[in-house]
Design an enzyme around this catalytic site. Sequence first.
Site, PDB file in Angstrom:
ATOM      1  CG  HIS A   1      40.963 -66.012 -14.950  1.00 51.44           C
ATOM      2  ND1 HIS A   1      39.918 -65.244 -15.202  1.00 51.44           N
ATOM      3  CD2 HIS A   1      42.198 -65.117 -15.823  1.00 51.44           C
ATOM      4  CE1 HIS A   1      40.342 -63.945 -16.187  1.00 51.44           C
ATOM      5  NE2 HIS A   1      41.642 -63.956 -16.434  1.00 51.44           N
TER       6      HIS A   1
ATOM      7  CG  HIS B   1      36.598 -62.064 -13.052  1.00 47.57           C
ATOM      8  ND1 HIS B   1      35.561 -62.290 -14.074  1.00 47.57           N
ATOM      9  CD2 HIS B   1      37.351 -63.340 -13.114  1.00 47.57           C
ATOM     10  CE1 HIS B   1      35.883 -63.369 -14.864  1.00 47.57           C
ATOM     11  NE2 HIS B   1      36.631 -64.117 -14.263  1.00 47.57           N
TER      12      HIS B   1
ATOM     13  CD  GLU C   1      40.166 -70.370 -15.824  1.00 40.07           C
ATOM     14  OE1 GLU C   1      40.019 -70.304 -14.486  1.00 40.07           O
ATOM     15  OE2 GLU C   1      39.540 -69.876 -16.564  1.00 40.07           O
TER      16      GLU C   1
ATOM     17  CD  GLU D   1      37.324 -66.264 -11.582  1.00 43.94           C
ATOM     18  OE1 GLU D   1      38.211 -66.333 -12.564  1.00 43.94           O
ATOM     19  OE2 GLU D   1      36.383 -66.470 -12.089  1.00 43.94           O
TER      20      GLU D   1
END
Length: 575
Positions: free
Chosen positions: A470, A403, A538, A417
């Site tokens: 992430h 992101h 993640e 995030e």
Amino acid sequence: MKTFKWAAVTLLFFALVSIVPGHSSAQFQFSDISPDKEYYEQVHYIADLGIVNQVSKFNPGDNLTRAQAAKMLVIASKKQDMPTPAVDFKDLKPGTEQYDYASRAVELGYFKKKSDGSFKPNEKLKRDEMGYALSVAFNLTEKVTVDRPLMLTDMKNHSFAEQINGLYYGGVSQGDAGKFLPNDYLTRSQFALFVARALNDTYKLPVKLPEQTSRTYFAKVATGGDNLNVRTHPAVTGDVVGRLKDGDIVEVIGQTGEWLLILNDGKNGYIHSKYTIDIGTEKPSDTEGTTGEPEEPEVTDPEITDPEVTEPEEEWDTPSNTSGLIGKVTANSLNIRKTPSTSAAVVGKLTAGEKVEVLSLDGYWAKINTKSGTGYIHKNYLKLLNKTGNPLNGRIIVIDAGHGGKDPGTSKSKLNEKDIVLKVTKLVESKLKNAGAKVLLTRSNDTYLSLEQRTDYAKKHYAETFVSIHVNSASSTSAKGSEVYYDSSTNPNATESRLLANKIQANLIKQANMADRGVRDQRFYVIRNNNVAAVLIELGFITNADDFSKLSSDKYVELYAEAIYQGLVQYYSAQ
């Protein structure tokens, strides 16, 4: 004595609350706005900031005038102390308050003079003009693209479409039932809501962005014989940019509501999910006619023209001499070429697991020793291992902080995030550099990059390993733990990717005491469009209380970074 102490504490509490953004003043309240109004807190918030005067009544239902909006925006953007520009208005005289604020607003680009040279200070403000002014004042303009489609359908072909699009994705305004109503007049309470949202994240509206980093899959068009329109944005008002036949197969790379974002013949567009059938992550033709020998891509020096993609801070010379470096073949069958070119004569072959001495590296090519002399093989199909010293020394590793910029990722309690993963990324970078690795970051600040730019960046710099970081989220707050993904659908180094994923996941469980959600094979864009060992991590679920406490802790951010670093060390230590 106790009474005095408690009274002092109480006064101190209310004094603090009155100055915290997101709380209305305890010392002032408009008499015509009751606490049950949706705009109650926002109106008092901008009053606390001095954007509107603290008088007895706010008159929330009155239409806003151009002069009132100009004053509020100049103060909200902290431009009230700029020298008064000399702007010639037909209907305003220098030295008046309306002139001072109107001239600043025009100079700053928030408003424009009327065609006859007037400002029309008492003219009621329409919503489209308001949207333009807000967008300019707070730098919210957003181009209409596939991943930022125009969701407010009545702004199509409007000259302020990009500005209103910016308000939508900035969480400032989402219109009414999918429409912005550009020609309606604006009330004072509505404008207060918009200004408060632009100034303070607490008040922003939640925005559901088209998700392009989730699992991708293939869908079959099922219309019963009719053609299916492909549109520019997820609504029937989107322009038709293509048509699919019944039975066509397309790749789904994202979703907004009932609309699927697809990739078809290299182009993106939206189709309605009602007319599709999910056929899984493997395209039927993908498994037909494959061979054990990977293709050797044309060796080029790809260039990224997007100015947001920066060159690495550190440069190194190529070809690079190597000492004590061996290469372990990761392909079933790999050609040895006479010269570093896919068109050069094949002088031999290597099979998976064989090890060769690497003499030098030049871009995509490795010069090696063979029984009949020297030759060249494609570096993407080698796992490079140091015989001595730190196993990471000299390895080209790309770390991708997910992101960034206008894409915050998932969030909770003002924690985004994009910020969490950038912190982890920079710590991993430091650890890898100390080990002698050649580390490249797809982004080192709060910058937006498309998924394609991230993978192109890795390829441009001849990455040997790619790690994307992430943070997870879920509708259920009970979902928790870390997981690491690799791709076996298109990435030719799926086996190596899985090995790397296993090492990192094991360390996340050990170092950060994370619940084990396993290593998974999924078609995330940045790992399936890579051709080296590539994983997507993640770290944990921001929506889970236990994981959130770790994700928001500097101690655990350090532990996450250490886990990723140790996973890379162990991966490159395995001979």
